[in-house]
Structure formats: C-alpha cells, structure tokens
Design a protein around this motif. Sequence first.
Motif, mmCIF file in Angstrom:
data_model
loop_
_atom_site.group_PDB
_atom_site.id
_atom_site.type_symbol
_atom_site.label_atom_id
_atom_site.label_comp_id
_atom_site.label_asym_id
_atom_site.label_seq_id
_atom_site.Cartn_x
_atom_site.Cartn_y
_atom_site.Cartn_z
ATOM 1 N N GLU A 75 0.818 -1.209 0.000
ATOM 2 C CA GLU A 75 0.000 0.000 0.000
ATOM 3 C C GLU A 75 0.857 1.265 0.000
ATOM 4 O O GLU A 75 0.634 2.191 0.778
ATOM 5 N N ALA A 76 1.827 1.306 -0.921
ATOM 6 C CA ALA A 76 2.715 2.468 -1.011
ATOM 7 C C ALA A 76 1.953 3.745 -1.338
ATOM 8 O O ALA A 76 2.432 4.848 -1.053
ATOM 9 N N TYR A 77 0.773 3.609 -1.935
ATOM 10 C CA TYR A 77 -0.071 4.766 -2.247
ATOM 11 C C TYR A 77 -0.703 5.349 -0.988
ATOM 12 O O TYR A 77 -1.253 6.449 -1.005
ATOM 13 N N ASP A 78 -0.638 4.596 0.127
ATOM 14 C CA ASP A 78 -1.298 5.039 1.358
ATOM 15 C C ASP A 78 -0.411 4.887 2.584
ATOM 16 O O ASP A 78 -0.786 5.327 3.678
ATOM 17 N N THR A 79 0.758 4.257 2.418
ATOM 18 C CA THR A 79 1.627 3.938 3.546
ATOM 19 C C THR A 79 3.053 4.375 3.257
ATOM 20 O O THR A 79 3.603 4.023 2.207
ATOM 21 N N ASP A 80 3.655 5.106 4.168
ATOM 22 C CA ASP A 80 5.038 5.529 3.940
ATOM 23 C C ASP A 80 5.996 4.420 4.386
ATOM 24 O O ASP A 80 5.600 3.491 5.094
ATOM 25 N N PRO A 81 7.260 4.493 3.964
ATOM 26 C CA PRO A 81 8.209 3.416 4.259
ATOM 27 C C PRO A 81 8.982 3.602 5.564
ATOM 28 O O PRO A 81 10.161 3.239 5.642
ATOM 29 N N SER A 82 8.330 4.130 6.577
ATOM 30 C CA SER A 82 9.018 4.328 7.861
ATOM 31 C C SER A 82 9.558 3.012 8.410
ATOM 32 O O SER A 82 10.677 2.956 8.941
ATOM 33 N N ASP A 83 8.762 1.919 8.289
ATOM 34 C CA ASP A 83 9.236 0.632 8.799
ATOM 35 C C ASP A 83 10.383 0.091 7.950
ATOM 36 O O ASP A 83 11.260 -0.625 8.458
ATOM 37 N N VAL A 84 10.402 0.442 6.658
ATOM 38 C CA VAL A 84 11.514 0.054 5.794
ATOM 39 C C VAL A 84 12.789 0.743 6.249
ATOM 40 O O VAL A 84 13.854 0.115 6.381
ATOM 41 N N VAL A 85 12.686 2.035 6.503
ATOM 42 C CA VAL A 85 13.842 2.802 6.973
ATOM 43 C C VAL A 85 14.342 2.254 8.301
ATOM 44 O O VAL A 85 15.552 2.080 8.502
ATOM 45 N N GLU A 86 13.422 1.952 9.187
ATOM 46 C CA GLU A 86 13.813 1.405 10.490
ATOM 47 C C GLU A 86 14.524 0.068 10.333
ATOM 48 O O GLU A 86 15.531 -0.204 11.009
ATOM 49 N N ALA A 87 14.010 -0.789 9.449
ATOM 50 C CA ALA A 87 14.632 -2.099 9.233
ATOM 51 C C ALA A 87 16.040 -1.952 8.665
ATOM 52 O O ALA A 87 16.968 -2.664 9.067
ATOM 53 N N ASN A 117 4.062 7.290 -1.303
ATOM 54 C CA ASN A 117 4.272 7.990 -0.038
ATOM 55 C C ASN A 117 5.704 7.775 0.423
ATOM 56 O O ASN A 117 6.194 6.651 0.461
ATOM 57 N N GLN A 118 6.353 8.872 0.778
ATOM 58 C CA GLN A 118 7.712 8.793 1.272
ATOM 59 C C GLN A 118 7.772 9.282 2.719
ATOM 60 O O GLN A 118 6.759 9.556 3.338
ATOM 61 N N THR A 119 8.963 9.371 3.247
ATOM 62 C CA THR A 119 9.154 9.727 4.649
ATOM 63 C C THR A 119 10.447 10.520 4.773
ATOM 64 O O THR A 119 11.039 10.916 3.759
ATOM 65 N N ASP A 120 10.900 10.747 5.971
ATOM 66 C CA ASP A 120 12.167 11.449 6.191
ATOM 67 C C ASP A 120 13.308 10.481 5.889
ATOM 68 O O ASP A 120 13.480 9.474 6.566
ATOM 69 N N VAL A 121 14.084 10.787 4.854
ATOM 70 C CA VAL A 121 15.190 9.903 4.464
ATOM 71 C C VAL A 121 16.528 10.361 5.026
ATOM 72 O O VAL A 121 17.552 9.708 4.803
ATOM 73 N N THR A 122 16.519 11.464 5.759
ATOM 74 C CA THR A 122 17.757 11.965 6.356
ATOM 75 C C THR A 122 18.453 10.909 7.211
ATOM 76 O O THR A 122 19.683 10.770 7.138
ATOM 77 N N PHE A 134 22.912 7.597 -3.451
ATOM 78 C CA PHE A 134 21.611 7.504 -2.787
ATOM 79 C C PHE A 134 20.550 8.072 -3.721
ATOM 80 O O PHE A 134 20.735 9.123 -4.333
ATOM 81 N N GLY A 135 19.436 7.338 -3.837
ATOM 82 C CA GLY A 135 18.338 7.796 -4.661
ATOM 83 C C GLY A 135 17.005 7.498 -4.021
ATOM 84 O O GLY A 135 16.873 6.572 -3.213
ATOM 85 N N VAL A 136 16.007 8.287 -4.389
ATOM 86 C CA VAL A 136 14.665 8.091 -3.852
ATOM 87 C C VAL A 136 13.669 8.489 -4.930
ATOM 88 O O VAL A 136 13.888 9.439 -5.689
ATOM 89 N N ARG A 137 12.557 7.739 -5.011
ATOM 90 C CA ARG A 137 11.492 8.031 -5.973
ATOM 91 C C ARG A 137 10.206 8.306 -5.214
ATOM 92 O O ARG A 137 9.810 7.531 -4.342
ATOM 93 N N GLY A 138 9.565 9.411 -5.559
ATOM 94 C CA GLY A 138 8.325 9.807 -4.905
ATOM 95 C C GLY A 138 8.532 11.019 -4.023
ATOM 96 O O GLY A 138 9.475 11.061 -3.227
ATOM 97 N N GLY A 139 7.646 12.007 -4.152
ATOM 98 C CA GLY A 139 7.827 13.241 -3.388
ATOM 99 C C GLY A 139 6.807 13.474 -2.297
ATOM 100 O O GLY A 139 7.000 14.324 -1.435
ATOM 101 N N LEU A 142 7.882 13.379 1.399
ATOM 102 C CA LEU A 142 9.344 13.255 1.445
ATOM 103 C C LEU A 142 9.949 14.397 2.254
ATOM 104 O O LEU A 142 9.593 15.556 2.099
ATOM 105 N N ARG A 143 10.913 14.027 3.095
ATOM 106 C CA ARG A 143 11.665 15.020 3.855
ATOM 107 C C ARG A 143 13.150 14.668 3.784
ATOM 108 O O ARG A 143 13.525 13.500 3.824
ATOM 109 N N LEU A 144 13.950 15.694 3.679
ATOM 110 C CA LEU A 144 15.396 15.543 3.716
ATOM 111 C C LEU A 144 15.956 16.861 4.228
ATOM 112 O O LEU A 144 15.939 17.869 3.523
ATOM 113 N N THR A 145 16.396 16.834 5.459
ATOM 114 C CA THR A 145 16.920 18.043 6.064
ATOM 115 C C THR A 145 18.422 18.132 5.828
ATOM 116 O O THR A 145 19.068 17.168 5.418
ATOM 117 N N ALA A 146 18.978 19.315 6.066
ATOM 118 C CA ALA A 146 20.395 19.550 5.820
ATOM 119 C C ALA A 146 21.242 18.520 6.561
ATOM 120 O O ALA A 146 21.026 18.239 7.743
#
Length: 319
Positions: A75-87, A117-122, A134-139, A142-146
């Motif tokens: 459900e990428a259209y409705d769910t961000d990959p926070s658990d993917v990032v955590e894993a 749906n994306q998330t904070d990739v910082t 590093f690459g990411v698809r989907g805006g 999406l967050r990426l801080t300095a």
Amino acid sequence: MSHPTHLVALYRLPAYTFPGPGERTDDLPDPDSFAWRITSDVYDADEEWTAAFARFCDAVDTTRVKALIVGAWKEAYDTDPSDVVEALLAARDRFPALRALFLGDMESEECEISWINQTDVTPLLEGFPALEEFGVRGGSGLRLTAVSHGELRRLVVESGGLPAEVVRGIGGSDLAALEHLDLWLGTSEYGGDSEAADLEPLLSGARLPRLRHLALRNSEMQDAVAAAVACAPVVARLEVLDLSMGVLTDEGAAALLGGQPLTHLKKLDLHHHYLTEPMQDRIRQTLETVGVEVDLDRDDADEDADDDGTVWRWVAVGE
C-alpha cells in the motif's frame, strides 16, 4: 507522459530481484556482483517488505552487498516506508560494504510516482556514512533536512512534485564529494512548490566543490530554472548540464544562451522541450559546432491550445 521504470543497475551493478516467498534461495548469485532489489507487492501483498528483507539477510552474505534497491512495499499509495527505513537502520552493522541505496523503485503499474508515499530519508544518509550513491522516488511526504556527508558522490530524487523543503535541505547540506546531483522538481499539482530562488544555494556551488553533473529537470518552471542557471557560479565547473523533461520554451533557452558561455560542457541535455525550430538551430550552432553534445529530442512534448488561446504544456513525468 513518460513513466519511470525499474532500475536496471545501481552502482554500476546490474539489478537482481531477490526471490519472493516460496521461491528458491539456495542458488543465488555472488552478493557483491549485483544490486539487490528487495520488493513486496503494493496490492494484496503476501509478504511485508520487512519480512522479505529479513529473508534476504538470512539467505545472503550481507557483509559483501554493495548496493540495495528498495522496491514496492504494501500500500505504497497510502503507507510511507518508515518501517523500511527502520529495518535498514537496524541492520546497518550487517552491511559494511554497502555503497549504494535506492528507495522506492516502483513502476506506474505498481504505484504512480506522485502517489508514492515517502518519509524522512535523512536518517539513512546519517546512518550509512559510507554511502556513495543515494536515490529516492516519490515526493509525497518526502523530507530531507540539511546533512553533512563526506562520501556521497551521487544523489538522485525523482518526483512528480518535489517539496521546497527538500530542495532547501539539499541546498543546506555539506556534500563535499558530490559529483552528480539529479532533482526532478515536478509541478505544483503534485506538491512541487519550490521556486527558482530555492535553488540558489545549489547554484552557488559553495557546498558542492566536486559537482560535475547537475540535473534540474521535469519542472513546470523550467524557464525560470534556465534563467537562474545562466548566471550560476557552479556552471563553470560542470561537465553535464541537464534541464530536460520540463516545460522549457524559447524564453528559457534564450536566457540560458544569453548568460555565461556553455562551450566548456561535454553535454547539454534539453530533451522533452517546447522550443521552436529556430531556437533549436541557434543552440546547435552555438554549442555543437564547438564539440558540445546537445540532446534536443522532443520526445512526447506535445502541447494543446484551448479555443481562447490558452496553451497547455506538460512535464515528462507528472502523475
């Protein structure tokens, strides 16, 4: 309208999709010979992405893995990959050789780029300080801080609409090793709310001393981007300038040609444009005659006009 496709390679390694649940994993290729694509299904998934990743970690010598491609998650259209990032972060000690990571490798049949749906990739950049690509698809979301990253050489953000906050975050980052920057700015309809002024920290080049390939593309404000690039200090040290896939008209091209010389470039990529034939001829005469490779392929950049004279033009990748 164009559509993104699955990566065929990452970090100069061919992509290889890790087998799904129930498939054989006893005859896998060498871990360091491929960019491993780990994926689930967006619709009616039999296995969560995190479960597929756990199987991958059990089946492959992760200490030798150089490149990872994160494909679809449920459900990428409705769910961000926070658990993917955590894993990924939880397993980082198991990937000492990892040098490349791409998040969100989905085709339109799986999820349209502006629906992803994306998330904070910082945290991924902070958690993997040895990453070179590093690459990411989907805006959306999406967050990426300095961030400060001393090894990153290639950064790609593909979107139908890139949030201004992300553009500013990249502009505020210290990326001393970055050689290749590719941003798909997109349209306001899909969340691309940046302005040409937001690009100034990137165009100054102050934090990007090794940048040689700059792509600011897929933008509805491509004329304004071209005008900003025309006098940008970073251009003098570029080998490739890419302003393709957007709504570039004669106005933007004239500003670009009227700025600093571009004759030092190896390539100027303007494919998918809305330039007249005379302007295309002018570009060729200015640059191709001195050895610059110029891509003026129009692709599917067709325009429509309403009865009232309103002209409609589109970026290459929107929805």
